[in-house]
Structures are given as structure tokens and as C-alpha cells.
Design a protein around this motif. Structure first.
Motif, mmCIF file in Angstrom:
data_model
loop_
_atom_site.group_PDB
_atom_site.id
_atom_site.type_symbol
_atom_site.label_atom_id
_atom_site.label_comp_id
_atom_site.label_asym_id
_atom_site.label_seq_id
_atom_site.Cartn_x
_atom_site.Cartn_y
_atom_site.Cartn_z
ATOM 1 N N PRO A 254 1.888 -1.414 1.673
ATOM 2 C CA PRO A 254 2.334 -1.235 3.059
ATOM 3 C C PRO A 254 3.810 -1.613 3.184
ATOM 4 O O PRO A 254 4.316 -2.429 2.405
ATOM 5 C CB PRO A 254 1.441 -2.192 3.854
ATOM 6 C CG PRO A 254 0.958 -3.190 2.864
ATOM 7 C CD PRO A 254 0.883 -2.493 1.546
ATOM 8 N N PRO A 255 4.518 -1.054 4.172
ATOM 9 C CA PRO A 255 5.948 -1.328 4.316
ATOM 10 C C PRO A 255 6.303 -2.803 4.436
ATOM 11 O O PRO A 255 7.325 -3.249 3.918
ATOM 12 C CB PRO A 255 6.327 -0.552 5.588
ATOM 13 C CG PRO A 255 5.341 0.567 5.647
ATOM 14 C CD PRO A 255 4.061 -0.004 5.105
ATOM 15 N N TRP A 256 5.437 -3.602 5.114
ATOM 16 C CA TRP A 256 5.789 -5.013 5.287
ATOM 17 C C TRP A 256 5.757 -5.756 3.959
ATOM 18 O O TRP A 256 6.561 -6.677 3.730
ATOM 19 C CB TRP A 256 4.857 -5.678 6.302
ATOM 20 C CG TRP A 256 3.450 -5.900 5.833
ATOM 21 C CD1 TRP A 256 2.392 -5.076 6.012
ATOM 22 C CD2 TRP A 256 2.954 -7.056 5.128
ATOM 23 N NE1 TRP A 256 1.257 -5.616 5.441
ATOM 24 C CE2 TRP A 256 1.566 -6.831 4.906
ATOM 25 C CE3 TRP A 256 3.535 -8.226 4.659
ATOM 26 C CZ2 TRP A 256 0.768 -7.755 4.235
ATOM 27 C CZ3 TRP A 256 2.742 -9.149 3.991
ATOM 28 C CH2 TRP A 256 1.376 -8.914 3.787
ATOM 29 N N GLN A 257 4.859 -5.369 3.054
ATOM 30 C CA GLN A 257 4.837 -6.000 1.737
ATOM 31 C C GLN A 257 6.065 -5.576 0.916
ATOM 32 O O GLN A 257 6.624 -6.378 0.167
ATOM 33 C CB GLN A 257 3.551 -5.632 1.003
ATOM 34 C CG GLN A 257 2.311 -6.297 1.556
ATOM 35 C CD GLN A 257 1.079 -6.028 0.705
ATOM 36 O OE1 GLN A 257 1.107 -5.221 -0.231
ATOM 37 N NE2 GLN A 257 -0.019 -6.697 1.033
ATOM 38 N N TYR A 258 6.439 -4.324 1.063
ATOM 39 C CA TYR A 258 7.642 -3.845 0.368
ATOM 40 C C TYR A 258 8.863 -4.633 0.831
ATOM 41 O O TYR A 258 9.689 -5.072 0.012
ATOM 42 C CB TYR A 258 7.824 -2.351 0.643
ATOM 43 C CG TYR A 258 9.109 -1.780 0.103
ATOM 44 C CD1 TYR A 258 9.268 -1.526 -1.251
ATOM 45 C CD2 TYR A 258 10.162 -1.492 0.964
ATOM 46 C CE1 TYR A 258 10.454 -1.005 -1.744
ATOM 47 C CE2 TYR A 258 11.346 -0.966 0.485
ATOM 48 C CZ TYR A 258 11.489 -0.719 -0.870
ATOM 49 O OH TYR A 258 12.662 -0.209 -1.349
ATOM 50 N N ALA A 259 9.002 -4.828 2.156
ATOM 51 C CA ALA A 259 10.141 -5.593 2.679
ATOM 52 C C ALA A 259 10.093 -7.042 2.204
ATOM 53 O O ALA A 259 11.111 -7.627 1.823
ATOM 54 C CB ALA A 259 10.147 -5.530 4.208
#
Length: 441
Positions: A254-259
Motif C-alpha cells: 500500500p502507498p503508506w507502507q511505501y512512504a
């Protein structure tokens, strides 16, 4: 406990101006590609052009800036570069508000901001050399470095949240405002600045465009460090889009884990930058450049083994943390050595040449890595980058190539007030920060 080393009020204003623009850029990190996708519905080729071509064109635009700024007062140059970046970025939300925003404007803004950033960094490096004592350069550079990494750790997550709440151009507005505040901070620096004069009393010639590269090529230590740095920076940055595709598309993060995978390890930059002065004092310049320069290159191959789930996230964060700690320790030492080995009348041209070469290497290697990933896979391209970077320590200078400071060019503090502040605390204390890409100072 030792107190913080005092570098004077004028350095404080310079540092504050840098911090404001750094945190603004952190908030706006990745904003232009995001606007291209969300607002203009740009495809992969256009987004890649925005990420690679814009900075590459900016690097070319910066080349003639170097001799122009070399023999001018550096504070007005820094203010001009900040105002240029403010205008380029502020025009984007203005065009968006009137429904006139286009991809060409984003590309032009990317190039202009890249060129102005190189110009600002070169001018600020030259100004810093005249502002603080030679013995304090490592402290000043370490403070810029810690600010740089803390802005990267804090800015992108906050910027992502702001975009989700207020829309895609809000972080561009914040970035533009930060450049305006930076210009005001630099304008607040008090004290006369003497205009540099061309050596020999002659004006700058067209051939002086290459003087920065000539100086780097003529100094064995700088030449080796330059070649090493452009390759290391290019290979590390080339992995970013590859890792984005691997994590977000192939592995389903998910994007939040990537960030989180990129933001959290940036806190390691505070650790490395705070250790820079102590490690340099204990082990010496050559051992730091050789050992830490090698350590920052050996971890990248770990990204090729990233898998799904929590284990994959931890792997990315561990690799990024190891790279960042070593980079943030290495960069202030490199930046200080580069200033010490460069005469005052060549600082702006040398720093510009350094930044232009680094930007060009990033653009070329990012494009090549993208082509390899398209033909094979992102993981194969990551593996190739990780293996290639293992050879870069061979380019680090030998002990006989590392010279000391130029004894004929030891710049004193600019006024007695600053000298008094520095001498009142000869022991100094905790370091905390440095420059940009190794090139603010």
C-alpha cells in the motif's frame, strides 16, 4: 556536556534559510509527477521525462551560471535563485486555478528549479567558505546535512497527507512559499560582502565555463572523489523508480507502507551527520572517505532481495537506513574537503561542475535502468545497479592523492563579532548537519 558550537548570527540566518527551503521541498517532494498523473493524466513516458529530462535540462542551463556568479556577491545571487524558484513554482497553482496548467509548464518548472538549485548551492558554498573559519566548515556542513535528512523524513509524509486533504497543488504552494521565506532570510543577513574580482583583473571568458571541471581534473583527490560520487549518486537514484514499480505494482505494498519505507530511514541521517565531526577527528579524512565511502555502496544489492509482506518492508527500511547513515556521515567530510581544496575564486564554478555532473549521471543511469527493467524486470535492473555500485570503491582516492587544505586560501571569518562568538567556545559541541547532495558546501 559540551555546548553547541557557535558559528555566529550570520551563519544562523543562512542555516535558517536553508532549513525553510529544505522543509518546503520535503513537503513538495514528488509533487510535479503527482500533478502530472492526477491533474493532466500523463502517461509513463511523460512522467519519466518530467523526472529525468527536466533536471538534465536544468543542469545544462546551470553551466553558464557558474562564471557569471563567480565574480558577484553571493548573497544577491542566492536571493535571485530563491526568487526564481518561487516564481516557477508559484506559477503552477496559479495556472491550475485558471484551468491553464499544461505538461510543458511542469517540464519548464522542473528545469528552471533544477538550474536555480544548482546555482543556489554553488553560491551558498562559496559564501559559506567566506563566512566561517576553516576549522568550522565540518560543523557547518554537518548541520546542513542533518537538516536535509530531517526534512526528507518529515516532509513527504506530511505532504502526502496534505494532498489527500486539500488537493494536488497544496504542497507546490508550500514549496513556493518556502523559497520566498528563504530569500527573506538571506536578505536579513547583515554585514558587507566584498564583490570578488576576476583573477588577474580580467573578466570571465567563455572558456571559464569549464574551469570547474579543469580544477577537479587537476586535483587527484577531487578527481577520484568526483568520479566515485557521480556513479554512486546515479546508481542509487536510478533504483528509486524501479523500487516504486516493484513495491507498489509487483508486490502490492500500500502507498503508506511505501512512504514509510523511505521516510523512516531518513532519521538515520541525523545520526550520521552528528557523528561526522567526531569520526573525522578520531580517524582522519582519508580513512573516513575510504571506509565510509565503501560502506555506503555495499548495501544497495539488498534491494534486489525484497519480498512481499512485513519481511520485505523491513528489508527495504534496513537497506535504506544503512545507506543513509553512511551517506550522511560521508557527505559533510566530502563537502568540507572539496571547499578546502578549492581556491576562493573557483568555488562557484567547481560546485556547479560537481552538481551538473551528478545530475547528468542520475539522468543517464535512471534512463538506462528503466530500459533494462522494461526489457527484463525491475528486480533484474535492481540487481544490476547493486552489482555495479560494488565496484565504485575502487575509484576512491589513495592516501597519496588526498592533500590538505590549500594554505594560501585559508579564509578568515568576515567580521570581528563572528570571530568573538566562535572563539568564546573553542571546544564546540554536538554537530548536526550539512549540505545538499554533498554540494551545498
Amino acid at each position: 556536556m559540551r555546548g553547541r558550537r557557535a558559528l555566529g548570527r550570520r551563519f544562523g540566518w543562512l542555516w535558517a534559510a536553508y532549513a525553510v527551503s529544505a522543509y518546503g521541498s520535503g513537503l513538495g517532494f514528488g509533487a510535479l509527477p503527482l500533478i502530472a498523473v492526477l491533474v493532466l493524466h500523463a502517461g509513463p513516458s511523460e512522467v519519466s521525462a518530467l523526472s529525468a529530462v527536466g533536471p538534465a535540462v536544468g543542469a545544462l542551463l546551470a553551466v553558464p551560471l557558474a562564471p557569471w556568479m563567480e565574480f558577484r556577491r553571493k548573497r544577491p545571487v542566492m536571493i535571485a535563485m530563491d526568487l526564481t524558484r518561487f516564481a516557477a513554482m508559484a506559477a503552477i497553482p496559479a495556472a491550475y486555478a485558471f484551468g491553464r496548467l499544461g505538461f510543458v509548464q511542469l517540464l519548464v518548472a522542473s528545469a528552471v528549479v533544477a538550474a536555480a538549485k544548482i546555482g543556489f548551492n554553488a553560491a551558498s558554498g562559496a559564501y559559506l567558505k567566506a563566512l566561517v573559519r576553516p576549522d568550522d566548515l565540518i560543523v557547518a556542513n554537518a548541520r546542513f546535512e542533518s537538516t536535509n535528512w530531517s526534512s526528507i523524513a518529515v516532509g513527504p509524509p506530511l505532504g502526502g497527507a496534505a494532498i489527500g486533504l486539500f488537493g494536488p497543488v497544496v504542497t507546490v504552494c508550500a514549496d513556493a512559499l518556502s523559497y520566498l521565506l528563504s530569500a527573506l532570510g538571506i536578505a536579513a543577513i547583515r554585514g558587507a560582502e566584498e564583490a570578488p574580482r576576476p583573477t588577474g583583473g580580467r573578466p570571465a571568458r567563455a572558456a571559464s565555463l569549464l574551469d570547474g571541471w579543469r580544477h577537479i581534473a587537476g586535483d587527484p583527490g577531487l578527481r577520484a572523489l568526483y568520479l566515485n560520487n557521480v556513479l554512486v549518486a546515479g546508481l542509487i537514484m536510478a533504483t528509486e523508480p524501479l523500487l516504486a514499480v516493484l513495491l507498489l505494482d509487483r508486490l502490492g505494498f500500500p502507498p503508506w507502507q511505501y512512504a514509510l519505507a523511505f521516510a523512516a530511514p531518513c532519521l538515520g541521517g541525523l545520526v550520521g551527520s552528528r557523528l561526522a565531526r567526531r569520526v573525522l577527528a578520531r580517524h582522519g579524512r582519508h580513512r573516513v572517505l575510504r571506509t565510509v565511502g565503501t560502506l555506503r555502496a555495499v548495501w544497495l544489492i539488498g534491494l534486489a532481495f525484497v519480498g512481499p509482506g512485513v519481511a520485505g518492508l523491513v528489508t527495504v527500511m534496513a537497506v535504506e537506513l544503512a545507506i543513509i547513515v553512511n551517506m550522511s556521515l560521508y557527505t559533510p567530510v566530502l563537502a568540507t574537503y572539496r571547499l578546502e581544496r578549492t581556491p576562493a575564486h573557483l568555488v562557484a564554478r567547481t560546485l556547479t561542475a560537481w552538481s551538473v555532473g551528478q545530475q547528468a549521471a542520475i539522468a543517464v543511469l535512471t534512463a538506462l535502468a528503466g530500459l533494462l527493467a522494461a526489457v527484463t524486470s525491475p528486480r533484474t535492473a535492481l540487481t544490476a545497479a547493486g552489482l555495479l555500485i560494488l565496484a565504485t570503491p575502487l575509484l576512491l582516492p589513495r592516501p597519496d592523492q588526498i592533500g590538505g587544505p590549500l594554505r594560501t586560501d585559508r579564509t578568515a571569518p568576515a567580521d570581528a563579532a563572528d570571530r568573538g562568538q566562535k572563539d568564546s567556545n573553542p571546544e564546540g559541541g554536538s554537530t548536526c548537519q550539512e549540505s545538499t547532495d554533498g554540494s551545498t558546501a
